[in-house]
Enzyme design. Structure first.
Site, short mmCIF file in Angstrom:
data_model
loop_
_atom_site.label_atom_id
_atom_site.label_comp_id
_atom_site.label_asym_id
_atom_site.label_seq_id
_atom_site.Cartn_x
_atom_site.Cartn_y
_atom_site.Cartn_z
N SER A 21 31.89 41.22 24.05
CA SER A 21 31.39 42.42 22.16
C SER A 21 29.60 41.91 22.14
CB SER A 21 31.45 41.70 21.00
OG SER A 21 30.39 42.15 20.04
N ASP A 22 29.09 42.97 22.10
CA ASP A 22 27.42 43.20 22.57
C ASP A 22 27.20 42.46 21.91
OD1 ASP A 22 27.16 45.19 23.87
OD2 ASP A 22 27.40 46.78 22.67
N LYS A 23 25.99 42.50 21.15
CA LYS A 23 25.54 40.62 20.21
C LYS A 23 24.50 41.56 19.20
CE LYS A 23 21.08 38.62 21.43
NZ LYS A 23 20.58 39.08 19.94
#
Length: 587
Positions: free
Chosen positions: A35-37
């Protein structure tokens, strides 16, 4: 197909839109979520809280994108901070650069302020506005002549402005700007040689607090400069300072990360932030556990062999300063380790990784059209919690699909065995072909379709991910199919022979054999459903509530009503060659 379609509908209600139907089932077996942050794990609501400029530290009050706030000089741990009436020139230059080197805008919407554009740039606009700068005023005083937009390969943005001489203003990652700076601006307006290690220490301290840190610099150029390119800022920049901003984690995303871990799903955070910032956020969210959580930077991944990269992808849960192309490498490395990978992305450069992942997940709000077209699933709220919800629904869909197969095959197996054996032994058929059609078309549908609407089982997110190589019909399920088929065959034959010998009525014998089979189907349906299990647990005093299953109960009630008409209505007797039953025969 009906079961998958119902799963799609359920996921849409939980902010996950499925673009490709097989992704529903694939989600149920996901073992890793990358996942992106920013915006996915965090709220995407940036606020500048700390500034380092001219060798001094400053705190900024105020939250969100509101331009109201104050600046305090940090004097030390044992000394109270000092509220600033007037800002030092170097601090003003640092804030000014953040507003000029910016493509976003702040809008006043009712009582709140919102950013039109990138949240990080919105935070810079808000911090400069707190110092009294106006975006409209600066646009007239220092008009922009040219710009270099941000690119992940360079990790900076630059703009050329006129005014008191022509200047290039630059913002970007500390790594990209520090190597281009030879001097830094001090409070007295003097330029002194820059100490890279001191700046890096300040960045490290900010990052450990979970702050995202950007560096700012400027460069004076000749009056004839009308355009800029990367060569103009290769060297000679003057370092102005750092701004550290916080993007708080989403509370629901923290809960979703814990749920994924309990479900045996690894969560890996991939971000463009500084490695210490990424580690701090990962620890706060529970992604990284323990003090020695392994993290890698993009530059470390770039020099690894394929074997080392695969091991790094397996061992680490945090990847910082990662280029989009390296996302694809991480997906492939994890797949080589046997993982089913879900990958999030929003940019054009993320498309190859989304395409290669087993489940590509694009952002519905902030994602580009290219990323969406390459994905299997869209998040309408860009929230990690929606991924966890989609995995939960995917597991439920697969569970319900298995239930439908576990119901349909044995009940049809009993019918098939009955007809086959009767023909081979030259006996009277216990069920006629038209009656078999009734059982398959009417009775099976009324009781099978409701299984697709079954609620999730209580412990579905505590189970380990399903092995993707596991066949749909396992040995255990095959044994059940054979056993229940045999039971149904004995039931049909036994009831048929007993009634035929007792009443000497072939039509009645067939009717009662069919009704006995349907009664057995109802009990078998309850035995594999959540409703039946919860009811049994309630009866046995396990202090649990009975699962609500209105569609399943409706399906059973409809099946029973149709079976009553099947034997008791005269026109049905003529059509299907059945006979009416008295109450003793029903019992």
């Amino acid at each position: 197909t009906v079961t998958l379609a119902i799963g799609v509908n359920r996921m849409a209600k939980r902010n996950a839109i499925i673009r490709k139907l097989p992704a529903v089932e694939a989600l149920g077996s996901a073992t890793v979520v990358c996942s992106d942050k920013t915006g996915t794990l965090t709220e995407n609501q940036m606020t500048v809280q700390a500034v380092y400029a001219g060798g001094k530290h400053y705190e900024v009050s105020g939250g969100g994108y509101s331009p109201k706030g104050e600046f305090w000089q940090v004097m030390g741990e044992e000394v109270d901070n000092v509220l600033l009436d007037g800002l030092p020139p170097v601090l003003e230059e640092c804030l000014l650069t953040g507003m000029l080197c910016n493509d976003s805008q702040l809008e006043h919407r009712g009582d709140d302020w919102a950013v039109v554009g990138d949240p990080t740039e919105g935070a810079l606009l808000a911090s400069a506005a707190k110092a009294g700068f106006s975006q409209a005023g600066l646009a007239s005083q220092k008009p922009r002549l040219d710009s270099i937009p941000f690119e992940s390969d360079y990790q900076y943005m630059a703009t050329l402005h006129d005014g008191d001489g022509r200047r290039i203003y630059v913002k970007g990652s500390v790594e990209s700007l520090l190597q281009r700076c030879k001097s830094m601006l001090f409070d007295d307006g003097q330029m002194v040689p820059i100490n890279p290690s001191e700046v890096e220490n300040q960045v490290e301290n900010m990052a450990k607090q979970g702050l995202r840190v950007l560096a700012f610099a400027q460069k004076a150029v000749e009056p004839h400069h009308h355009a800029i390119d990367h060569g103009d800022i290769e060297t000679g920049l003057v370092f102005l300072g750092l701004q550290g901003m916080i993007d708080p984690p989403r509370p629901e995303a923290i809960a979703a990360v814990h749920a994924c871990h309990h479900a045996g799903i690894q969560v890996k955070m991939i971000t463009g932030d500084h490695i210490s910032t990424a580690q701090a956020i990962a620890k706060r969210m529970g992604i990284a556990q323990g003090d020695n959580a392994i993290a890698f930077e993009g530059r470390q991944l770039a020099v690894m062999s394929p074997e080392e990269l695969a091991q790094a992808a397996e061992d680490s849960c945090v990847f910082a300063r990662v280029a989009p192309a390296q996302k694809l490498q991480l997906v492939e490395a994890l797949q080589e380790k046997g993982h089913i990978v879900a990958m999030t992305g929003d940019g054009v450069n993320d498309a190859p990784a989304l395409k290669r992942a087993d489940i590509g997940i694009a952002m519905g709000k902030g994602g580009t059209e290219v990323a969406r077209e390459s994905s299997d699933m869209l998040l309408t709220d860009d929230n990690f919690a929606s991924i966890e919800a989609a995995v939960e629904e995917g597991r439920t869909v697969y569970q319900n699909l298995r239930k439908a197969i576990a119901f349909l095959l044995p009940v049809n197996g009993g019918d098939s065995m009955t007809i086959l054996i009767s023909v081979l032994l030259a006996l009277n058929l216990p069920i006629l072909s038209l009656q078999v059609l009734w059982l398959n078309m009417i009775n099976s549908i009324t009781m099978t379709v409701p299984l697709a609407f079954e609620a999730k089982s209580p412990g579905i997110m505590q189970q380990a991910p399903r092995n993707p190589n596991e066949p749909l019909i396992t040995k255990k399920l095959l044994h059940r199919i054979l056993l229940v088929s045999l039971f149904n065959w004995i039931l049909i034959f036994g009831m048929f022979e007993w009634v035929n010998r007792t009443y000497d009525d072939l039509a009645l014998a067939r009717t009662m054999a069919i009704q006995a089979l349907v009664a057995a189907r109802v009990i078998y349906l309850l035995s594999i459903s959540q409703l039946g299990r919860s009811f049994l647990g309630y009866v046995m005093g396990k202090r649990q509530t009975i699962t609500k299953a209105p569609i399943l109960l409706l399906g059973i009630a409809l099946a029973i009503a149709l079976q009553i008409g099947f034997s008791q209505l005269p026109f049905m007797n003529v059509l299907f060659k059945t006979a009416p039953m008295d109450w003793q025969q029903w019992v």
